[in-house]
Scaffold this active site. Structure first.
Site, PDB file in Angstrom:
ATOM      1  N   SER A   1      -0.887  -5.408  -0.423  1.00 45.68           N
ATOM      2  CA  SER A   1      -2.045  -6.274  -0.226  1.00 45.68           C
ATOM      3  C   SER A   1      -1.678  -7.725  -0.535  1.00 45.68           C
ATOM      4  O   SER A   1      -0.789  -8.288   0.092  1.00 45.68           O
ATOM      5  CB  SER A   1      -3.212  -5.764  -1.069  1.00 45.68           C
ATOM      6  OG  SER A   1      -4.426  -6.377  -0.700  1.00 45.68           O
TER       7      SER A   1
ATOM      8  N   ASP B   1      -8.476  -0.578   8.159  1.00 50.96           N
ATOM      9  CA  ASP B   1      -8.330  -1.731   7.272  1.00 50.96           C
ATOM     10  C   ASP B   1      -8.401  -2.992   8.132  1.00 50.96           C
ATOM     11  O   ASP B   1      -7.676  -3.099   9.128  1.00 50.96           O
ATOM     12  CB  ASP B   1      -6.976  -1.628   6.560  1.00 50.96           C
ATOM     13  CG  ASP B   1      -6.694  -2.746   5.576  1.00 50.96           C
ATOM     14  OD1 ASP B   1      -7.473  -3.712   5.495  1.00 50.96           O
ATOM     15  OD2 ASP B   1      -5.674  -2.652   4.863  1.00 50.96           O
TER      16      ASP B   1
ATOM     17  N   HIS C   1      -7.328   0.812   2.940  1.00 54.40           N
ATOM     18  CA  HIS C   1      -6.737  -0.142   2.007  1.00 54.40           C
ATOM     19  C   HIS C   1      -6.758   0.438   0.589  1.00 54.40           C
ATOM     20  O   HIS C   1      -7.737   1.040   0.162  1.00 54.40           O
ATOM     21  CB  HIS C   1      -7.532  -1.450   2.045  1.00 54.40           C
ATOM     22  CG  HIS C   1      -6.788  -2.611   1.491  1.00 54.40           C
ATOM     23  ND1 HIS C   1      -5.871  -3.335   2.223  1.00 54.40           N
ATOM     24  CD2 HIS C   1      -6.811  -3.189   0.257  1.00 54.40           C
ATOM     25  CE1 HIS C   1      -5.375  -4.300   1.482  1.00 54.40           C
ATOM     26  NE2 HIS C   1      -5.923  -4.230   0.276  1.00 54.40           N
TER      27      HIS C   1
END
Length: 310
Positions: free
Chosen positions: A149, A243, A273
């Site tokens: 991320s 996502d 995610h």
């Protein structure tokens, strides 16, 4: 057309989503930063799986940046945690790093970069650079840059900024990274209301990161805005299908390939995610984690396991 998440997402992943929502409600981003961090830390602790046998860790600075070192040998994984540049730290991804150490056998160093809003960009980037340079000067080569991320963004930004330096970077593995793709097209719209992360969440965390004033295009902030993708290390870019950030991984890999480099993109079907926390409960996440550790091992050995460049 709105995705049918009931079909795309399997029951095991839905169970993970429900468990996450119970610990980290979807409206958490509306709370104070202190409350967000406390809730996130409790949620990560709820999923913590402990250390595999033989794995130890000690906290120590590298380049003046607090880090957690999981001693190993032969190579070094530098891990940048996710959390939107706002939450997370040495504890949030502790067991993930411990399992990378156990599986690959290498040194692993988790970097506790400064967080927003107290420390807006480029503070985290500067910490990533300082830690990477110091780790490279201290621990075993080759070096692998790994992040999920927001941490995937930092890993890529570090790879771009250190090209030409003799740091021994042998590869980067970017896990559902946010790399600065166009937020008005593609997966940002298709999966705007995905479980675990929405487009609104992405916009919220981006606004905090730049303290309300978006900087001029800068690869240290959004690696996809770089005009030069030459000289980057072999790259595995992994996206979760469900996502809003999904397209960033494939777009980034395509730019490296177009520049003559080695990159491979994977979109993990039906995953969401944050799925690294589901690696023990969701078969698809377990398989993806195995893909990640296999890539780390291959890149450290100077191997390219994906056939041609892509």
């Amino acid at each position: 057309m709105k995705p049918d998440y009931d079909t795309l997402i399997d029951p095991a992943t839905w169970a993970f989503i429900r468990a996450t929502d119970a610990a980290y409600p979807p409206d958490t981003a509306t709370l104070s930063i202190a409350d967000q961090r406390a809730i996130y830390d409790r949620m990560c602790r709820a999923f913590h799986r402990g250390y595999p046998p033989g794995v130890t860790a000690n906290d120590r600075p590298f380049g003046g940046v607090p880090c957690r070192h999981y001693p190993g040998s032969d190579a070094t994984v530098i891990y940048f945690h996710g959390g939107g540049f706002v939450v997370g730290g040495l504890h949030s991804h502790d067991d993930i790093c411990a399992e990378i150490r156990a599986t690959c056998g290498f040194h692993v160093v988790s970097v506790d970069y400064r967080l927003c809003p107290e420390h807006p960009h480029p503070a985290a980037f500067h910490d990533a650079l300082a830690a990477t340079r110091a780790i490279s000067a201290t621990l075993s080569h080759p070096i692998l840059l790994v992040g999920d991320s927001a941490g995937g963004n930092l890993a890529a930004a570090t790879a771009h900024a250190t090209r030409g330096e003799a740091l021994g970077v042998a590869g980067q593995i970017l896990i559902y990274p946010g790399l600065g793709g166009n937020k008005d097209t593609g997966s940002y719209l298709t999966h705007a209301t995905a479980p675990m992360l929405t487009r609104d969440d992405v916009l919220f965390y981006a606004s905090i990161r730049h303290a309300g004033t978006e900087p001029a295009p800068d690869p240290s902030f959004v690696p996809l805005c770089d005009h030069d993708f030459n000289g980057l290390p072999p790259t595995l870019a992994i996206a979760a299908e469900c996502d809003p950030l999904a397209d960033d991984a494939s777009t980034y890999a395509a730019r490296i390939i177009a520049a003559g480099g080695k990159a491979h993109a994977v979109t993990e079907p039906g995953l969401v995610h944050g799925y690294l926390r589901a690696r023990h409960s969701v078969p698809r996440a377990k398989a993806s984690f195995a893909r990640i550790t296999a890539a780390i091992t291959a890149f450290a050995a100077g191997e390219w396991p994906y056939g041609d460049r892509s």
